[in-house]
Design an enzyme around this catalytic site. Structure first.
Site, PDB file in Angstrom:
ATOM      1  N   CYS A 232      -1.490   9.729   2.727  1.00  0.00           N
ATOM      2  CA  CYS A 232      -1.286   9.125   1.212  1.00  0.00           C
ATOM      3  C   CYS A 232      -2.508   9.379   0.598  1.00  0.00           C
ATOM      4  O   CYS A 232      -2.310   9.153  -0.817  1.00  0.00           O
ATOM      5  CB  CYS A 232      -0.868   7.764   1.406  1.00  0.00           C
ATOM      6  SG  CYS A 232      -2.329   6.731   2.122  1.00  0.00           S
TER       7      CYS A 232
ATOM      8  N   GLU B 157       0.930  -1.098   0.018  1.00  0.00           N
ATOM      9  CA  GLU B 157       0.167   0.048   0.036  1.00  0.00           C
ATOM     10  C   GLU B 157       0.946   1.279  -0.004  1.00  0.00           C
ATOM     11  O   GLU B 157       1.251   1.483   1.242  1.00  0.00           O
ATOM     12  CB  GLU B 157      -0.900  -0.048   1.332  1.00  0.00           C
ATOM     13  CG  GLU B 157      -1.876  -1.159   1.054  1.00  0.00           C
ATOM     14  CD  GLU B 157      -2.939  -1.320   0.235  1.00  0.00           C
ATOM     15  OE1 GLU B 157      -3.041  -0.021  -0.631  1.00  0.00           O
ATOM     16  OE2 GLU B 157      -3.305  -2.475  -0.110  1.00  0.00           O
TER      17      GLU B 157
END
Length: 501
Positions: free
Chosen positions: A263, A229
């Protein structure tokens, strides 16, 4: 590897993970997994419940530790993100586990003929989870919940950068878990690269693409499957149908979540050229209203460390030196940016061009670049020509322009008119694509990530495939082969006719 027979007694709770090395913890968990077998639904639910309690029971102390780790971070954000923010998915895992772990049958007609087919959903064994510093618990506990739902044991390594937060979790984890079930890996055990070398059954990593490459390389040496991720420069597109005031406020707020250190934060925005001035003015107005003070404001999240502070300031300075225009919200008399407090004021850049470092690098800070566009094609071409981002933002109606953008670009997800909205959909997968990651989790997707779909086929037919595929081949076998070729040829010609129509 330690075998079940080598473990004479079951290790109970209240044993600190720091009493063993990482390799020993892996061997202990693998031996326990083999000894106890596949856990039933109640055991899995109990583990998820205890994981939830570990967070809820110590939420205040966790928030205090996060404030110390960051230097300045609002308690409200820490509770919302790293404690309460985990609850949606943990609760969903707990509700869904019984259904998801059940064997699924297929091809029921063939089953009546003696060819039975079903799929088991087996745990992998021991899962290693490596988390980042920006949300050190949400991005470790949520995948841990998925791993528990799938029936695995977990080695959990929060970021060493947020060492105080990790220490809190390591202190209390033995009150809730035996190290056979969950072991917290701390900086005392070694570095993240050491952890990546473990021969776990699945490695889950959240962090930067560069570190993700290293983790994947280490895992590949042991043929350990990985889920990555990662991050990326998340674009936002403001449509001609958008309410500029609402779009500016949403994107201004989204950029400042956790001081921009998320993010999923929007990194740059495309705005219709005729609305550029109005949009940028409204972003600045929103920031000015929200941050009457910054330097001594405990609700303004500091940049995590000096390294990242210097990097972000350098990105801004480089862009300005090459011709970009900078606008910042600096309350009167405050010495910003402040290296002492590691606080960078909300910064808006226009005139960003290729060759500027900020045009390529993920900012991970309170900086928003704004580009004008005359036709949506300009925005699409820019996004499509760059590495695929983790998410993409759309401000406007759910219309043909949105479909056109989605059809001609790639991203981990798309969020319309709000920040990280897909995080709140229990069954929506979370994950990147290309440089922004591989694999996904959340909901049943997380369960599937940490499970092995194991095919089971059983025959009570009057003939065997083995006999049909081994010598001697008789004339009847030749006839059967020819008949099959004719039959499949017929089906394919029919499919071709449908395509032509």
């Amino acid at each position: 590897m330690t075998k079940p027979a080598d473990v004479s007694t079951k290790i109970e709770g209240n044993v600190s993970s720091e009493a063993h090395s990482m390799t020993e913890l892996l061997e202990i968990q693998r031996a326990a997994f083999l000894r106890d077998g596949i856990p039933d639904a109640n055991t899995r639910i109990d583990r998820i419940t205890r994981l939830t309690a570990l967070l809820l029971d110590h939420g205040d102390e966790i928030a205090e530790a996060l404030t110390v780790d960051f230097g300045s971070r609002p308690k409200e954000l820490s509770i919302a993100s790293d404690v309460a923010g985990c609850m949606i998915d943990l609760a969903h895992q707990r509700r869904g586990v019984k259904e998801w772990m059940a064997e699924s049958t297929s091809a029921k007609v063939q089953g009546l003929m003696g060819f039975k087919q079903r799929v088991r959903h087996d745990p992998l064994g021991v899962v290693g989870i490596m988390g980042p510093w920006n949300f050190p618990l949400q991005l470790t506990f949520v995948p841990a919940g998925s791993a528990f739902a799938a029936g695995n044991r977990v080695l959990l390594r929060p970021s060493s950068i947020t060492a105080r937060t990790t220490a809190v979790i390591a202190k209390y984890a033995p009150d809730y878990f035996s190290i056979e079930e969950l072991a917290v890996i701390t900086p005392k055990h070694g570095s993240g690269s050491d952890f990546a070398k473990l021969t776990v059954d699945h490695m889950f990593f959240t962090g930067s693409p560069d570190v993700g490459k290293s983790v994947a390389q280490e895992a590949a040496k042991n043929l350990v499957p990985v889920t990555l991720e990662l991050g990326g420069k998340n674009p936002a597109v403001v449509d001609v149908s958008a309410d500029i005031d609402k779009a500016a406020k949403m994107l201004a707020d989204a950029r400042m979540v956790n001081g921009g250190q998320v993010c999923l934060c929007p990194d740059y925005v495309f705005v219709p050229e005729a609305k550029l001035g109005e949009f940028t003015d409204k972003v600045m107005a929103r920031w000015t209203a929200n941050f009457a003070t910054i330097y001594d404001n405990p609700q303004y999240t500091s940049t995590i460390n000096q390294k990242n502070y210097d990097r972000i300031v350098d990105l801004i300075d480089d862009a300005v030196s090459l011709g970009a225009e900078k606008r910042q919200v600096i309350p009167g008399g405050e010495p910003l940016p402040s290296a002492e407090r590691r606080k960078i004021p909300p910064t808006l850049l226009t005139g960003v061009k290729a060759g500027m470092k900020i045009a390529d690098d993920e900012v991970f800070g309170p900086v928003l670049s704004v580009y004008p566009y005359r036709d949506l094609t300009e925005a699409i071409n820019h996004i499509a020509s760059n590495p695929h981002p983790l998410t993409m933002y759309w401000c406007g109606d759910d219309n043909d322009n949105l479909k056109r953008l989605a059809d001609n670009t790639r991203s981990g997800s798309i969020n319309g008119n709000d920040f990280a909205l897909h995080m709140f959909g229990a069954e929506l997968p979370f994950g990147g694509v290309g440089r922004s990651g591989m694999g996904a989790y959340h909901g049943k997707t997380g369960f599937d990530t940490f499970s092995h779909a194991r095919a089971v086929a059983y025959s009570s037919m009057p003939f065997t495939v083995a006999e049909m595929m081994s010598p001697p081949f008789l004339p009847r076998d030749t006839k059967m082969g020819n008949a099959q070729m004719k039959l499949w040829g017929f089906f394919n010609k029919r499919a071709q006719k449908k395509v032509r129509k």
